[in-house]
Design a protein around this motif. Structure first.
Motif, PDB file in Angstrom:
ATOM      1  N   ILE A   1       0.829  -1.205   0.000  1.00  0.00           N
ATOM      2  CA  ILE A   1       0.000   0.000   0.000  1.00  0.00           C
ATOM      3  C   ILE A   1       0.868   1.262   0.000  1.00  0.00           C
ATOM      4  O   ILE A   1       0.528   2.239  -0.642  1.00  0.00           O
ATOM      5  N   ARG A   2       1.982   1.213   0.723  1.00  0.00           N
ATOM      6  CA  ARG A   2       2.950   2.317   0.662  1.00  0.00           C
ATOM      7  C   ARG A   2       4.320   1.732   0.353  1.00  0.00           C
ATOM      8  O   ARG A   2       4.571   0.557   0.629  1.00  0.00           O
TER       9      ARG A   2
ATOM     10  N   TYR B   1      -4.606   7.334  -5.778  1.00  0.00           N
ATOM     11  CA  TYR B   1      -3.340   7.048  -5.079  1.00  0.00           C
ATOM     12  C   TYR B   1      -3.178   5.566  -4.783  1.00  0.00           C
ATOM     13  O   TYR B   1      -2.133   5.139  -4.312  1.00  0.00           O
TER      14      TYR B   1
ATOM     15  N   GLN C   1      -9.628  10.648   4.144  1.00  0.00           N
ATOM     16  CA  GLN C   1      -8.404  10.863   3.348  1.00  0.00           C
ATOM     17  C   GLN C   1      -7.981  12.323   3.271  1.00  0.00           C
ATOM     18  O   GLN C   1      -6.801  12.617   3.342  1.00  0.00           O
TER      19      GLN C   1
ATOM     20  N   LYS D   1       1.826   9.575   5.238  1.00  0.00           N
ATOM     21  CA  LYS D   1       2.392  10.459   4.214  1.00  0.00           C
ATOM     22  C   LYS D   1       2.081   9.826   2.865  1.00  0.00           C
ATOM     23  O   LYS D   1       2.235   8.602   2.708  1.00  0.00           O
TER      24      LYS D   1
ATOM     25  N   ASP E   1      -8.982   7.395   8.271  1.00  0.00           N
ATOM     26  CA  ASP E   1      -7.643   7.379   7.673  1.00  0.00           C
ATOM     27  C   ASP E   1      -7.459   8.700   6.936  1.00  0.00           C
ATOM     28  O   ASP E   1      -8.413   9.189   6.306  1.00  0.00           O
TER      29      ASP E   1
ATOM     30  N   ARG F   1       2.588   5.179  -5.832  1.00  0.00           N
ATOM     31  CA  ARG F   1       2.575   3.743  -6.077  1.00  0.00           C
ATOM     32  C   ARG F   1       2.561   3.441  -7.570  1.00  0.00           C
ATOM     33  O   ARG F   1       1.953   4.184  -8.358  1.00  0.00           O
TER      34      ARG F   1
ATOM     35  N   SER G   1       2.393   8.217  -0.529  1.00  0.00           N
ATOM     36  CA  SER G   1       3.482   7.439  -1.111  1.00  0.00           C
ATOM     37  C   SER G   1       3.094   7.074  -2.545  1.00  0.00           C
ATOM     38  O   SER G   1       2.075   6.413  -2.767  1.00  0.00           O
TER      39      SER G   1
HETATM   40  N1  5AD Z   1       0.007   6.565   0.171  1.00  0.00           N
HETATM   41  C1  5AD Z   1      -0.279   6.784   1.469  1.00  0.00           C
HETATM   42  N2  5AD Z   1      -1.331   6.212   2.083  1.00  0.00           N
HETATM   43  C2  5AD Z   1      -2.116   5.414   1.354  1.00  0.00           C
HETATM   44  N3  5AD Z   1      -3.221   4.721   1.669  1.00  0.00           N
HETATM   45  C3  5AD Z   1      -3.636   4.048   0.575  1.00  0.00           C
HETATM   46  N4  5AD Z   1      -2.821   4.289  -0.457  1.00  0.00           N
HETATM   47  C4  5AD Z   1      -1.865   5.141   0.003  1.00  0.00           C
HETATM   48  C5  5AD Z   1      -0.752   5.755  -0.597  1.00  0.00           C
HETATM   49  N5  5AD Z   1      -0.444   5.572  -1.885  1.00  0.00           N
HETATM   50  C6  5AD Z   1      -3.851   4.783   2.988  1.00  0.00           C
HETATM   51  C7  5AD Z   1      -5.288   5.274   2.909  1.00  0.00           C
HETATM   52  C8  5AD Z   1      -6.072   4.032   3.167  1.00  0.00           C
HETATM   53  C9  5AD Z   1      -5.152   3.278   4.116  1.00  0.00           C
HETATM   54  C10 5AD Z   1      -5.422   1.829   4.261  1.00  0.00           C
HETATM   55  O1  5AD Z   1      -3.880   3.486   3.550  1.00  0.00           O
HETATM   56  O2  5AD Z   1      -5.496   6.210   3.933  1.00  0.00           O
HETATM   57  O3  5AD Z   1      -7.345   4.266   3.745  1.00  0.00           O
END
Ligand code: 5AD
Ligand code: SF4
Length: 552
Positions: A165-166, A274, A376, A446, A414, A450, A448
């Motif tokens: 995810i990050r 994202y 978010q 923060k 989140d 992807r 990130s």
């Molecule tokens: N960068 C940072 N946080 C992210 N999340 C999802 N994708 C990203 C990313 N690319 C966070 C969101 C989501 C949680 C599980 O992870 O806040 O709700």
């Protein structure tokens, strides 16, 4: 100390014994017959005869051992030979024991020699869905004769269930794999989960000592993949995405003896710019409501009283059965299963958060008074760039709906800081949202970038340092909010499901329905897994402190 249980089951075609057992003795030995030993109970009243389904939950109070199902004998007689772990329950299908299996049985891999033969080590990164996937992987392997071990050194098969995810989470996986550069020959090393799905066969290039790459939809194929390795294939992959095979794993080895996770919807059809999840977990697939309820009934019979329904967008649930049960109806149906005392669900998407979910929580106390509703960002402009499908105002309407319930419902969220182009004004709107909503908890990250996501190609990246600054400001503000909120709870009494015991005497911990952690003192002795009334006597930003009110 090693503990073995040998259980003999005599089943007949169409009439199999379904047993629910619980063992709670320090030393236990039984051979050749059904014998649950002292300090244990075997509930024969609840034994039912139906089609060769056998379930046994063993909760052993002997520390340091792993559950293992080692052998299956003749067609009509099932033998489970287990090493029992401390509070490590597992479920087994009788077909596996009687030889009437739906999938071919495979013996444990034999690439490793000596003690490592037939053993696996499994490390999980990431979210609760990954944790639950790992429970299924462990179940699948245990049912085929593998034994789980606590360290990678003592395992023949090392599996990493990964998160992407990050970037940091994905990097962690490669640094772990680096530790096994030298050992690839002696051990089988596998990468499962989101990094496996995202990177696919590239993993073999980056870490040539890896021999299995298997995405989250293909776990059931793991033993077959391992068998392919044994028969000479150097590398194997399972990367199909669009499958709902993952739901119906026959055997799940659950880690948490008090709360059972249950995935009701896989994948995601939202397209947040994202997020990598739609690429790693594929399109949205919901599990049939009758299969979910069947599993909940089984879990209740095994002694679980708390169920947590999982999905990336759990409330987007769309029942594939003709009855088309709505998500709120499903919540009520799960809560109605005898034995279930608490039902949780995560993660909810604000756009699909409908009034009937709040009505269900209002009407049924077993539905926990907690909703995780990721926002978010507090800026409508950023939300649009993120393609979150709601504005700040629409989100606040959902909050008002939840806050308007006749029962207090905790809300957590989140937040991502430093999304491309996030201005000081945008960030200030996120801060003001915290003040307006007064969340009971927050996870902040923060941004990130992807791979393959639209946001990765967006301009105006925010420098890492600035992201860090914003994150710290946000977390400080949230800490103040939680401190103030928790202070108002001093003097109140909550029901707590006890899930932990401290090494210090008389100290226990557990969760309230609103998912607050409570550390409390009690002179009780057998509290784990029970529900107790606790009066709050103190508070920290992240937890409550209290004392057990003994039943009068
Ligand atoms: N960068 C940072 N946080 C992210 N999340 C999802 N994708 C990203 C990313 N690319 C966070 C969101 C989501 C949680 C599980 O992870 O806040 O709700
Ligand atoms: Fe990712 Fe958005 Fe789906 Fe959540 S709803 S999993 S953030 S794409």
């Amino acid at each position: 100390m090693r503990v073995f249980l040998i259980l003999l089951l005599i089943g007949q075609q169409g009439r199999a014994t379904r047993l629910v057992g619980r063992i709670e003795s320090r030393k236990f030995k039984a051979e050749g017959e059904t014998n649950f030993g002292s300090g244990s109970s075997f509930d024969s009243q609840r034994s039912t005869f139906n089609s060769f389904n056998f379930q046994l939950e063993l909760v052993m109070v002997a520390p340091g051992h792993c559950a293992r199902i080692a052998r299956s004998l003749s067609r009509k007689t099932g033998v489970i030979n287990c090493e029992l772990g401390m509070t490590k329950p597992f479920d087994v299908e009788l077909g596996r024991l009687t030889g009437q299996e739906s999938t071919p049985r495979l013996s444990p891999m034999n690439l490793a020699s000596g003690r490592e033969r037939g053993t696996f080590f499994l490390e999980t990164f990431g979210c609760q869905m990954n944790e639950h996937d790992s429970e299924k992987v462990a179940g699948v392997l245990l049912a085929r004769g593998y034994r789980q071990v606590e360290t990678p050194e003592s395992a023949g098969l090392i599996l990493y269930n990964t998160c992407s995810i990050r970037e940091k989470a994905a990097q962690k996986v490669f640094s772990r794999l680096g530790e096994y550069r030298e050992k690839g020959e002696e051990k089988i090393i596998g990468v499962l989960g989101c990094v496996a799905q995202q990177e696919g066969e590239n993993i073999f290039k980056r870490a040539p000592w890896v021999s299995i790459v298997c995405g989250s939809a293909s776990y059931r194929k793991l033993p077959e993949l391992i068998a392919q390795l044994e028969s000479g294939n150097a590398r194997v992959t399972g990367l199909d995405l669009d499958t709902d095979e993952t739901f119906e794993t026959e055997v799940t080895r659950r880690n948490n003896p008090f709360r059972a996770y249950l995935t009701i919807i896989e994948g995601c059809d939202k397209a947040c710019t994202y997020c990598v999840v739609p690429y790693t977990r594929g399109p949205e697939r919901s599990r049939a409501s009758d299969a979910i309820l069947h599993e909940v009934r089984q879990l209740a019979e095994l002694g679980y009283s708390e169920i947590q329904l999982l999905g990336q967008t759990v409330n987007s649930y769309a029942d594939p059965m003709p009855r088309r049960m709505r998500f709120a109806e499903l919540l009520l149906a799960v809560a109605n299963v005898p034995g279930i005392r608490r039902v949780r669900f995560t993660t909810s998407h604000p756009s699909d958060f409908t009034p009937d979910i709040v009505e269900a929580i209002e009407s049924e106390p077993k539905l926990c008074d907690h909703v995780h509703l990721p926002v978010q960002s507090g800026s409508t402009r950023v939300l649009r760039e993120m393609q979150r499908t709601y504005t700040r105002e629409e989100y606040l309407e959902k909050i008002a709906m939840i806050r308007g319930a006749n029962r207090s419902i905790a809300i957590t969220t989140d937040i991502i800081v430093g999304f491309p182009g996030e201005s000081d004004v945008d960030f200030a709107e996120t801060l003001s949202l915290l003040d307006e909503v007064k969340y009971d908890g927050m996870f902040a990250f923060k941004y990130s970038p992807r791979p393959n996501t639209p946001a990765q190609r967006m301009e105006d990246a925010i420098p890492e340092e600035e992201k860090g600054r914003r994150l710290a400001i946000l977390q400080d503000r949230q800490r103040e909010i939680q401190t103030a909120c928790h202070a108002t709870m001093i003097g109140s009494t909550f029901e707590v499901l006890v899930s932990g015991k401290s090494r210090r005497d008389n100290q226990w911990s557990g969760y309230t329905s609103s998912h607050r952690i409570v550390n409390f003192a009690s002179s009780g002795t057998e509290l784990l897994g029970t529900y107790v009334q606790v009066r709050v006597t103190g508070a920290t930003p992240n937890s409550l402190v209290g004392e057990h009110l003994a039943a009068s």
